[in-house]
Design an enzyme around this catalytic site. Structure first.
Site, PDB file in Angstrom:
ATOM      1  N   TYR A 141       0.850  -1.204   0.000  1.00  0.00           N
ATOM      2  CA  TYR A 141       0.000   0.000   0.000  1.00  0.00           C
ATOM      3  C   TYR A 141       0.881   1.249   0.000  1.00  0.00           C
ATOM      4  CZ  TYR A 141      -3.226   3.694   1.119  1.00  0.00           C
ATOM      5  OH  TYR A 141      -3.935   4.877   1.064  1.00  0.00           O
ATOM      6  N   ARG A 188       1.826   8.145  13.013  1.00  0.00           N
ATOM      7  CA  ARG A 188       1.489   9.395  13.705  1.00  0.00           C
ATOM      8  C   ARG A 188      -0.023   9.646  13.700  1.00  0.00           C
ATOM      9  NH1 ARG A 188       2.764  14.360  10.249  1.00  0.00           N
ATOM     10  NH2 ARG A 188       0.766  13.655   9.428  1.00  0.00           N
ATOM     11  N   ARG A 198     -10.738   5.032   9.171  1.00  0.00           N
ATOM     12  CA  ARG A 198      -9.761   4.559   8.179  1.00  0.00           C
ATOM     13  C   ARG A 198      -8.691   3.764   8.912  1.00  0.00           C
ATOM     14  NH1 ARG A 198      -8.028   8.701   3.866  1.00  0.00           N
ATOM     15  NH2 ARG A 198      -8.300   6.878   2.561  1.00  0.00           N
ATOM     16  N   PHE A 258      15.802  18.960  -0.771  1.00  0.00           N
ATOM     17  CA  PHE A 258      14.430  18.521  -1.049  1.00  0.00           C
ATOM     18  C   PHE A 258      14.195  17.097  -0.568  1.00  0.00           C
ATOM     19  CE2 PHE A 258      10.459  17.947  -3.023  1.00  0.00           C
ATOM     20  CZ  PHE A 258      10.477  16.822  -3.810  1.00  0.00           C
TER      21      PHE A 258
HETATM   22  O1  LIG Z   1      -4.276  13.902   2.234  1.00  0.00           O
HETATM   23  C1  LIG Z   1      -3.234  14.296   2.844  1.00  0.00           C
HETATM   24  O2  LIG Z   1      -3.059  15.446   3.290  1.00  0.00           O
HETATM   25  C2  LIG Z   1      -2.174  13.258   3.099  1.00  0.00           C
HETATM   26  O3  LIG Z   1      -2.422  12.211   2.196  1.00  0.00           O
HETATM   27  C3  LIG Z   1      -1.758  10.985   2.546  1.00  0.00           C
HETATM   28  C4  LIG Z   1      -2.737   9.855   2.420  1.00  0.00           C
HETATM   29  O4  LIG Z   1      -3.897  10.085   1.976  1.00  0.00           O
HETATM   30  O5  LIG Z   1      -2.321   8.728   2.776  1.00  0.00           O
HETATM   31  C5  LIG Z   1      -0.611  10.696   1.544  1.00  0.00           C
HETATM   32  O6  LIG Z   1      -1.069  10.779   0.197  1.00  0.00           O
HETATM   33  C6  LIG Z   1      -0.194   9.967  -0.636  1.00  0.00           C
HETATM   34  C7  LIG Z   1      -0.726   9.989  -2.071  1.00  0.00           C
HETATM   35  C8  LIG Z   1      -0.414  11.302  -2.738  1.00  0.00           C
HETATM   36  C9  LIG Z   1       1.076  11.616  -2.668  1.00  0.00           C
HETATM   37  C10 LIG Z   1       1.189  13.062  -2.973  1.00  0.00           C
HETATM   38  C11 LIG Z   1       2.588  13.600  -2.911  1.00  0.00           C
HETATM   39  C12 LIG Z   1       3.150  13.933  -1.696  1.00  0.00           C
HETATM   40  C13 LIG Z   1       4.377  14.568  -1.643  1.00  0.00           C
HETATM   41  C14 LIG Z   1       5.049  14.888  -2.831  1.00  0.00           C
HETATM   42  C15 LIG Z   1       6.280  15.588  -2.810  1.00  0.00           C
HETATM   43  C16 LIG Z   1       6.889  15.949  -3.995  1.00  0.00           C
HETATM   44  C17 LIG Z   1       6.330  15.599  -5.211  1.00  0.00           C
HETATM   45  C18 LIG Z   1       5.135  14.896  -5.256  1.00  0.00           C
HETATM   46  C19 LIG Z   1       4.482  14.541  -4.071  1.00  0.00           C
HETATM   47  C20 LIG Z   1       3.242  13.869  -4.110  1.00  0.00           C
HETATM   48  C21 LIG Z   1       0.519  11.677   1.763  1.00  0.00           C
HETATM   49  O7  LIG Z   1       0.539  12.774   1.263  1.00  0.00           O
HETATM   50  N1  LIG Z   1       1.484  11.168   2.528  1.00  0.00           N
HETATM   51  C22 LIG Z   1       2.703  11.950   2.788  1.00  0.00           C
HETATM   52  C23 LIG Z   1       3.869  11.083   2.485  1.00  0.00           C
HETATM   53  C24 LIG Z   1       3.966  10.844   0.974  1.00  0.00           C
HETATM   54  C25 LIG Z   1       5.319  11.357   0.572  1.00  0.00           C
HETATM   55  C26 LIG Z   1       5.577  11.120  -0.892  1.00  0.00           C
HETATM   56  C27 LIG Z   1       7.033  11.340  -1.121  1.00  0.00           C
HETATM   57  C28 LIG Z   1       7.831  10.240  -1.429  1.00  0.00           C
HETATM   58  C29 LIG Z   1       9.180  10.405  -1.630  1.00  0.00           C
HETATM   59  C30 LIG Z   1       9.764  11.669  -1.525  1.00  0.00           C
HETATM   60  C31 LIG Z   1      11.141  11.863  -1.731  1.00  0.00           C
HETATM   61  C32 LIG Z   1      11.687  13.127  -1.642  1.00  0.00           C
HETATM   62  C33 LIG Z   1      10.891  14.231  -1.320  1.00  0.00           C
HETATM   63  C34 LIG Z   1       9.529  14.083  -1.130  1.00  0.00           C
HETATM   64  C35 LIG Z   1       8.948  12.786  -1.224  1.00  0.00           C
HETATM   65  C36 LIG Z   1       7.573  12.617  -1.014  1.00  0.00           C
HETATM   66 MG   LIG Z   2      -4.893   8.862   0.534  1.00  0.00          MG
END
Ligand SMILES: O=C(O)CO[C@@H](C(=O)O)[C@@H](OCCCCCc1ccc2ccccc2c1)C(=O)NCCCCCc1ccc2ccccc2c1
Ligand SMILES: [Mg+2]
Ligand SMILES: [Mg+2]
Length: 340
Positions: A141, A188, A198, A258
């Site tokens: 997941y 968290r 959820r 970043f």
């Molecule tokens: O709804 C919410 O507020 C939180 O949603 C969580 C969920 O629904 O589980 C969940 O949604 C996940 C699906 C959408 C991902 C969107 C995303 C997040 C950060 C990014 C950073 C840079 C570029 C693109 C990115 C895309 C969420 O936002 N979780 C936070 C952790 C996800 C981090 C993704 C990620 C992975 C590797 C990375 C490496 C380097 C820098 C940033 C990084 C960021």
């Molecule tokens: Mg989600």
């Protein structure tokens, strides 16, 4: 960024970025050149997809095709979705501005963003009805919702020419960057997610400590709850050596910052959550002042290693002798100390 040279829709996209992401907007805007716009759009497209996944008012028979076909909306100038009640609905309502700027990106960036969007949408549908049971499913997941983001970002870094090809090719390492961040968020956000009905904590772990995940919200089960919390944190800390290896390969300062800042914020959050019953009565957050100090100190590999070592030592000091995973947690922390 140079707002002057931007199209009105690109300016709008940066406004959406700042409105929908506390933790990523600043570090994304600090990226250089074409990569900054590509990552900004990558974020907004995936945040829009995630807002569909998260919206519990959309019936599953409607949500499945929406998620599976979402990437096609990138090429439909009129597509938007105005029925969402989610906090980030702004990116669905204004999707035409986002897709317009997606279509303005170079082909190499569009291919990565579209490919990751399609894979994430497919992966999300798998878990709409199936809860996370085994630890492999927890990794699966988190791969779909965050690992793929890490893989896509690494490919964008290499595509921009600012990093070597190996960065984008080692998908296993990039995947783990995302797993570390997502698992930390899931740990968290126990109470917030439980109240939203959820479930992201893997049954294989919580069922060792309770017959129902909701038991942890009851004060009389606090000891078992904290033991389960420590179990999941130990599993997540295993990812840290891979994150350090990924960061050691980066050669562009803005890309290093970043990648490093979210990882360091996550280890700080894990340390704050370790053995902390407050996780089950509220959301444990890093104070703004401390967050700024951590960000300022995350600009070189040596500084990042020192910060990771600091939080790892803090956890080691607080491992209860009576915790069932005490020796495993010590061993995992020892492995982190060896690479930092
Ligand atoms: O709804 C919410 O507020 C939180 O949603 C969580 C969920 O629904 O589980 C969940 O949604 C996940 C699906 C959408 C991902 C969107 C995303 C997040 C950060 C990014 C950073 C840079 C570029 C693109 C990115 C895309 C969420 O936002 N979780 C936070 C952790 C996800 C981090 C993704 C990620 C992975 C590797 C990375 C490496 C380097 C820098 C940033 C990084 C960021
Ligand atoms: Mg989600
Ligand atoms: Mg979400």
């Amino acid at each position: 960024c140079d707002f002057g040279a931007m199209t009105p829709t690109l300016k709008q996209c940066y406004e959406f970025l700042n409105l929908t992401s506390r933790s990523f907007a600043a570090v994304i805007q600090a990226l250089d050149g074409e990569l900054r716009d590509a990552v900004c759009i990558f974020y907004l497209v995936l945040r829009a997809l995630d807002t569909v996944e998260d919206d519990m008012t959309i019936p599953i028979p409607v949500k499945v095709p929406m998620l599976k076909s979402f990437y096609k909306n990138l090429w439909d100038p009129n597509w938007n979705y105005t029925e969402s009640n989610d906090k980030d609905r702004i990116v669905l309502e204004n999707f035409p501005s986002i897709s317009q700027e997606f279509r303005n990106l170079a082909e190499i960036y569009r291919e990565v963003i579209s490919d990751i969007c399609q894979k994430m949408g497919d992966g999300m549908t798998i878990f709409l009805e199936r809860k996370v049971d085994t630890m492999e499913e927890w990794d699966e997941y988190c791969h779909y919702v965050a690992g793929l983001v890490g893989i896509g970002l690494a490919q964008l870094f290499s595509a921009s020419g600012q990093e070597d090809a190996i960065i984008g090719e080692d998908t296993s390492l990039a995947n783990k960057l995302g797993l570390f961040l997502q698992k930390t968020n899931i740990i968290r956000d126990y109470l917030e997610d439980w109240n939203d009905k959820r479930i992201f904590w893997p049954r294989a772990t919580w069922s060792k400590y309770a017959s129902d995940l909701g038991d942890f919200a009851l004060p009389e089960n606090q000891e078992k709850a904290v033991q389960c919390l420590n179990d999941l944190i130990t599993n997540t800390l295993e990812l840290l050596p891979s994150a350090v290896l990924f960061m050691s390969r980066l050669k562009t300062q803005s890309i290093f910052n970043f990648v490093a800042i979210p990882q360091v914020m996550a280890i700080a959050t894990l340390e704050r959550c370790y053995n902390n019953p407050k996780v089950f009565s509220g959301v444990v957050k890093i104070r703004k002042g401390e967050a700024v100090r951590i960000m300022m100190g995350s600009t070189s590999l040596e500084k990042v290693k020192a910060i990771i070592r600091h939080f790892t030592l803090q956890i080691i000091e607080r491992i209860p002798d009576t915790d069932p995973n005490a020796s495993k947690t010590r061993a995992v922390c020892q492995k982190v100390l060896e690479v930092t």
